[in-house]
Every structure is written in structure tokens, then in C-alpha cells.
Write a protein that holds these residues in place. Structure first.
Motif, PDB file in Angstrom:
ATOM      1  N   VAL A  46      30.330  29.825  56.222  1.00  0.00           N
ATOM      2  CA  VAL A  46      29.973  28.456  55.873  1.00  0.00           C
ATOM      3  C   VAL A  46      28.455  28.311  55.783  1.00  0.00           C
ATOM      4  O   VAL A  46      27.935  27.644  54.882  1.00  0.00           O
ATOM      5  N   ARG A  47      27.725  28.943  56.700  1.00  0.00           N
ATOM      6  CA  ARG A  47      26.266  28.876  56.673  1.00  0.00           C
ATOM      7  C   ARG A  47      25.718  29.448  55.365  1.00  0.00           C
ATOM      8  O   ARG A  47      24.859  28.846  54.716  1.00  0.00           O
ATOM      9  N   PRO A  95      27.097  22.411  57.793  1.00  0.00           N
ATOM     10  CA  PRO A  95      28.118  21.492  58.324  1.00  0.00           C
ATOM     11  C   PRO A  95      28.630  21.976  59.675  1.00  0.00           C
ATOM     12  O   PRO A  95      28.454  23.141  60.048  1.00  0.00           O
ATOM     13  N   GLU A  96      29.283  21.101  60.400  1.00  0.00           N
ATOM     14  CA  GLU A  96      30.052  21.526  61.556  1.00  0.00           C
ATOM     15  C   GLU A  96      31.261  22.308  61.054  1.00  0.00           C
ATOM     16  O   GLU A  96      31.809  22.018  59.987  1.00  0.00           O
ATOM     17  N   LYS A 108      25.658  15.926  56.797  1.00  0.00           N
ATOM     18  CA  LYS A 108      26.250  15.647  58.116  1.00  0.00           C
ATOM     19  C   LYS A 108      27.770  15.819  58.030  1.00  0.00           C
ATOM     20  O   LYS A 108      28.529  14.978  58.492  1.00  0.00           O
ATOM     21  N   ALA A 109      28.200  16.907  57.443  1.00  0.00           N
ATOM     22  CA  ALA A 109      29.618  17.078  57.119  1.00  0.00           C
ATOM     23  C   ALA A 109      30.349  17.929  58.155  1.00  0.00           C
ATOM     24  O   ALA A 109      29.742  18.531  59.042  1.00  0.00           O
ATOM     25  N   GLU A 160      35.839  23.771  49.969  1.00  0.00           N
ATOM     26  CA  GLU A 160      35.471  22.642  50.816  1.00  0.00           C
ATOM     27  C   GLU A 160      33.972  22.380  50.774  1.00  0.00           C
ATOM     28  O   GLU A 160      33.531  21.219  50.769  1.00  0.00           O
ATOM     29  N   ILE A 161      33.181  23.434  50.730  1.00  0.00           N
ATOM     30  CA  ILE A 161      31.732  23.268  50.570  1.00  0.00           C
ATOM     31  C   ILE A 161      31.427  22.601  49.234  1.00  0.00           C
ATOM     32  O   ILE A 161      30.490  21.807  49.111  1.00  0.00           O
TER      33      ILE A 161
END
Length: 296
Positions: free
Chosen positions: A88-89, A100-101, A121-122, A146-147
Motif C-alpha cells: 500500500v505504501r 492510508p491506514e 486520510k484514507a 482500492e488505492i
């Protein structure tokens, strides 16, 4: 924030123009619309229409965590969690958004969602069923999808579209209700039985039309997120992930009702064409076909 401002200003402008036109036409027809006038009605409907959507948007991440039981990965405790966070990063850096978290929620169905009031802030979360069903390449594609939602600002735009549709439903139902009450039922103040009967019917009819428009946008954003997934993770990985969702689409969906529009797979957009108008997701076959055509 610029996109939000422009979107709201555009729709306010539409309602203002309509208000001006109706204030000109109504007196010509001998109709006086309400003691507060069209401007007051417009402001009231816009406020009521947007307030609920905006509150839902700002509470979306908290509500998603609570309704799905998502556990945010604060400190990875396994190789899988480390890989999820780093993937995700990497993808967030590729589309130039803040990290995101990342979370996992207990659900036997392979699914995932992204939410949050701001793309910086997702929250991106995947189900235990998805991690058990898909291989690493396919999970990577789902994360990229999702990203894509986050980078495209889909959560914000969907809330704005819903709010504006709510406002238009309220506004036009009440304007037409007053006109019919005065013209057909000969009411002096426009708030007789004809107004209430007409408004109740039009709230339902216009509400259905508004829902179809909102769901059209929801399907459109799924196609865009698939494109982003293919761009970030690879087209074949994205197609493979969508194919893996097919068996789950034939089984009961365990996602909370309020989260289905944000999930990667809702399932049943096939079948009777009228039902497709109110489906939040395109069929998986349509999504796969779109990706295949784009690469051709």
C-alpha cells in the motif's frame, strides 16, 4: 478541496438559475410559490440534502471500522501484514497520496474497501477471506484498485453526488407540489392536500431516478478503479483478481449493507436490465471485458 468547491458551486449555480427562471415564470402563470419564496426553498433543500451526506462522509472511516470490525495494522506482526503495509505504501507513493491506514477485517468472503473523507486520510482494508482465497499478485491488484478509489477521490465525489441528488429531489418535488396544489386543487397558499399528496409521490419517483444516477456513478468509478489497478499492479493481475471474485459473487454477501457500495465486489449486477440501474457495481464480466478491450 478545489474539486469539492467547484462541484458544489456548479450545482448551486444550477439551482440558482432554476430559481430565477421559476420566479419569473410563476407570476406570469398567476402562481406564488410559498411565503419564503423559491430562494428560501432552495437553501433549505440544499442544506437538508447535503448535511446527511457530509456527516456520513466525515464519519465514514470510523463507521467502516465499527461495522466491519476492521483492525488497523499499527505494528505488523506477520510477513503478510508487513507485505500489505509496504505494498500500500508503494502504491500510494506512485499516485502521490499520503499513506492510508491499512486494516484487515474478519469476513469469509473475498472483499476489500477504501473509505475516508480525504484522499490523504484514507483507510484501505481487506478481508480475511480475500487473503485466504487470492494469491499475492491478485491481492496486490485488489489493493491497487482500492488505492485507485482513494486517488480518484471517489468517496468524496460519491457523497457529493448523493447530497446534490437529495437536494434536487426535495426541491423539485416541493416546487411541483405547490404548482399542482394551486393550479389543480385551487389552493390559495399552495400547501393544501394536493401539495402533500404530490410531494409524497414525487419524493418516491424522483428518489428512484436519483438513486439510478448515483448508482450509475458508482459503477463508473468501479471501472476507473479497475483501470488504476491495472496501471499500478498490471492488467493480468487485475483480471485474475476479478475472476477470483466470481465464485464469491454467487454466495451470500457478508459485507454490512452500508459498506457494499465501497467494497470491490458486490456480485449480482447480472440479470434483468432494470435491476442493473440500481446496482452499485458492474458485473464482473463487464469489468473484465472493459479491461481486455483497453489493452487490445
Amino acid at each position: 478541496m478545489l474539486r469539492i468547491g467547484l462541484f458544489l458551486l456548479t450545482n448551486i449555480a444550477v439551482m440558482v438559475v432554476f430559481t430565477i427562471v421559476m420566479n419569473i415564470i410563476a407570476p406570469m402563470l398567476g402562481i406564488r410559490l410559498g411565503s419564503g419564496g423559491m430562494a428560501g426553498l432552495m437553501v433549505m433543500c440544499f442544506m437538508y440534502g447535503m448535511i446527511g451526506s457530509m456527516i456520513s462522509l466525515f464519519m465514514s472511516k470510523w463507521m467502516a471500522k465499527k461495522s466491519t470490525g476492521t483492525q488497523v495494522i499499527e505494528q505488523p506482526t506477520s510477513q503478510m501484514e508487513v507485505w500489505l503495509v509496504e505494498t500500500v505504501r508503494k502504491q500510494a507513493q506512485m499516485v502521490n497520496i499520503d499513506m492510508p491506514e491499512v486494516g484487515i477485517f474478519d469476513n469469509p468472503s473475498p472483499n476489500a474497501f477504501a473509505t475516508g473523507w480525504n484522499k490523504n486520510k484514507a483507510l484501505v482494508a481487506v478481508s480475511t477471506g480475500l487473503l485466504q482465497t487470492m494469491n499475492q499478485d491478485e491481492v496486490e491488484a485488489v489493493l491497487a484498485h482500492e488505492i485507485g478509489h482513494v486517488a480518484n477521490g471517489d468517496m468524496v465525489t460519491l457523497a457529493l453526488v448523493q447530497g446534490v441528488m437529495n437536494a434536487f429531489v426535495m426541491f423539485f418535488a416541493r416546487v411541483i407540489g405547490q404548482i399542482i396544489d394551486r393550479v389543480v386543487f385551487k389552493s390559495e397558499n399552495g400547501y393544501g392536500i394536493g401539495y402533500y399528496m404530490t410531494t409524497m409521490v414525487l419524493d418516491i419517483v424522483f428518489g428512484m431516478v436519483a438513486s439510478a444516477i448515483v448508482m450509475w456513478f458508482s459503477r463508473f468509478r468501479e471501472f476507473r478503479a479497475d483501470e488504476m489497478g491495472a496501471k499500478l499492479a498490471g492488467r493480468e493481475k487485475m483480471i485474475s483478481a476479478l475472476n477470483m471474485l466470481k465464485p464469491a459473487s454467487q454466495r451470500p454477501d457478508h459485507m454490512p449493507e452500508g459498506m457494499k457500495a465501497f467494497a470491490i465486489s458486490e456480485g449480482k449486477a447480472e440479470g434483468f436490465s432494470f435491476a442493473k440501474l440500481f446496482a452499485s457495481h458492474p458485473s464482473l464480466d463487464d469489468r473484465i471485458e472493459r479491461l481486455q478491450k483497453q489493452s487490445a
